[in-house]
Design a protein around this motif. Structure first.
Motif, PDB file in Angstrom:
ATOM      1  N   GLN A 121       0.815  -1.212   0.000  1.00 19.72           N
ATOM      2  CA  GLN A 121       0.000   0.000   0.000  1.00 19.72           C
ATOM      3  C   GLN A 121       0.853   1.268   0.000  1.00 19.72           C
ATOM      4  OE1 GLN A 121      -3.085  -0.181  -0.520  1.00 19.72           O
ATOM      5  NE2 GLN A 121      -4.125  -1.775   0.640  1.00 19.72           N
ATOM      6  N   THR A 123       2.212   4.785  -0.706  1.00 21.74           N
ATOM      7  CA  THR A 123       1.455   5.947  -1.180  1.00 21.74           C
ATOM      8  C   THR A 123       1.790   6.304  -2.624  1.00 21.74           C
ATOM      9  OG1 THR A 123       3.127   7.422  -0.204  1.00 21.74           O
ATOM     10  CG2 THR A 123       1.184   6.926   1.131  1.00 21.74           C
ATOM     11  N   GLN A 153      -7.927   1.169   2.219  1.00 21.06           N
ATOM     12  CA  GLN A 153      -7.239   1.410   0.953  1.00 21.06           C
ATOM     13  C   GLN A 153      -7.633   0.402  -0.121  1.00 21.06           C
ATOM     14  OE1 GLN A 153      -3.582   1.457   3.266  1.00 21.06           O
ATOM     15  NE2 GLN A 153      -2.912   3.262   2.157  1.00 21.06           N
TER      16      GLN A 153
END
Length: 414
Positions: A121, A123, A153
């Motif tokens: 995950q 960014t 997410q």
């Protein structure tokens, strides 16, 4: 004190800069030696924006992706020089270094890239997810009941490839307005079709114990690591036994946040080396191999922290214990396998030999393992997870073609 801290930060920054520059020049030499990739019209991309410190997340997928590449060429899009260097060295996959957004645009223009897979995950994933007319798919780097597995997410991706029913139930409980039925595709655990390799010892009747702790975590809710609470005592007790062989595989990030955790890890490694010097026939193993294979399938029993390693072992159906976190703040989802697992409390580690004898001989525990393995992974027969993974990719290819046909039929409809 402020000046001292500033000086230390400056030293750390200088070391990171030097490491980054060294990685960049080594990577450039590797790319020049390899030469340009063939024009293969890649339809599958794997996006990895991290440095080599998180390369373990990609290592989970090397073998399944190599298998997929036999049918559909796979292109790894690496954003960090150290990460790209490691991938080029060990992954066996086609890798491009794309540090800038303009580099990503070049690859998107050059290749169809109908499916982009994401193993974490980061960014910076959003720099790739800006490109439409393709499917962005979260595949993660393991299956577990950690809080990370239910991050909101998931909503950002078109699809998530999940292991099985347990993952779907977990997401249904945790996320609002997330259509689990249509946005998740169960594929099992393709990695279990690649648990090969030979151990660095000859089987000789010793009970092989696989101890695979996770790191200390970056916040109290994720403090699942057991090295400092359980690890030293249980390893020393097993090293003192002439009936056991220890295979110790610590998380590569051990000690990154907590220096005491890193020190405990080093003491365990030193204790293993000393035990082997005293008795070379013991053949205890400090395992830092890039790939997981025999380490999951061969040992008689595994001791794992709450992490993906629990579920990788669960897929084999062989005896397993889970360390109970000492921290009261560690979040534990006891609605799944952890509700029935064999817990190991820190206080039990001094008597670990007797504890393991009980667990290994428990037929009821073995039956539970089989039931929960099915719930988490579906069909675990050899080859079944790989077939499901490939079928999921084919399904998304077909959906890509459907959308392209719609665009051609009615270009103004978008």
């Amino acid at each position: 004190m402020g000046l001292v801290n500033d000086g230390r930060r400056a030293v750390r920054l200088a070391k990171r800069v030097l490491k980054g520059r060294r990685a960049y020049f080594e990577l450039r030499a590797l790319l020049e030696e390899r030469g340009p990739l063939p024009e293969r019209g890649y339809r599958v991309g794997v996006y990895f924006a991290d440095s080599d410190v998180n390369i373990y997340q990609m290592r989970q997928w090397y073998a399944p992706l190599q298998e997929l590449a036999r049918v559909h060429p796979v292109l790894v899009l690496a954003r960090n020089a150290a990460g790209a260097r490691q991938l080029l060295t060990e992954s066996g996959l086609d890798v491009v270094f794309a540090p800038k957004v303009t580099d990503l645009e070049r690859e998107v223009t050059r290749h169809p890239l109908d499916v982009i897979l994401y193993v974490n995950q980061n960014t910076r994933n959003f720099q790739m997810m800006r490109y439409g007319h393709r499917w962005h798919v979260f595949v993660n780097h393991g299956e577990s009941d950690k809080m990370y597995m239910t991050s909101n997410q998931h909503q950002a991706y078109d699809y998530a490839f999940v292991a099985g029913d347990a993952a779907r139930e977990r997401l249904s409980r945790a996320l609002w307005n997330y259509d689990v039925a249509t946005r998740t595709i169960p594929i099992g655990r393709p990695q279990t079709d690649h648990l090969g390799g030979a151990p660095p010892f000859a089987p000789d009747g010793r009970t092989v114990v696989f101890y695979a702790p996770t790191w200390e975590g970056d916040r109290p809710a994720a403090s699942y690591g057991s090295v400092a609470t359980h690890g030293e005592r249980l390893v020393r007790a097993l090293l003192a036994s002439d009936r056991h062989r220890v295979v110790y595989r610590p998380h590569p990030r051990s000690g990154v946040v907590d220096a005491a955790f890193g020190a405990a890890n080093r003491r365990i490694i030193e204790a293993i080396a000393e035990a082997n010097r005293r008795d070379p026939s013991a053949q205890h193993v400090y395992d830092e191999a890039p790939a997981l294979g025999w380490q999951l399938s061969l040992p008689d029993v595994a001791i794992c922290d709450i992490s993906a390693m629990v579920y990788d072992r669960l897929a084999t159906g062989k005896p397993l214990m889970v360390t109970r976190p000492r921290s009261a703040e560690a979040e534990i989802d006891e609605g799944g396998y952890l509700s029935v697992c064999e817990w190991l409390d820190a206080e039990e580690t001094a008597d670990i030999v007797a504890v393991l004898d009980r667990v290994i001989g428990d037929d009821a525990a073995r039956e539970r393992l089989g039931t929960w393995s099915q719930h988490y992974f579906g069909d675990t027969a050899p080859g079944a997870p790989t077939r499901r993974f490939h079928a999921a990719i084919e399904t998304l290819f077909a959906r890509s073609e459907e959308w392209r046909a719609r665009d051609l039929a009615d270009p103004g409809a978008r």
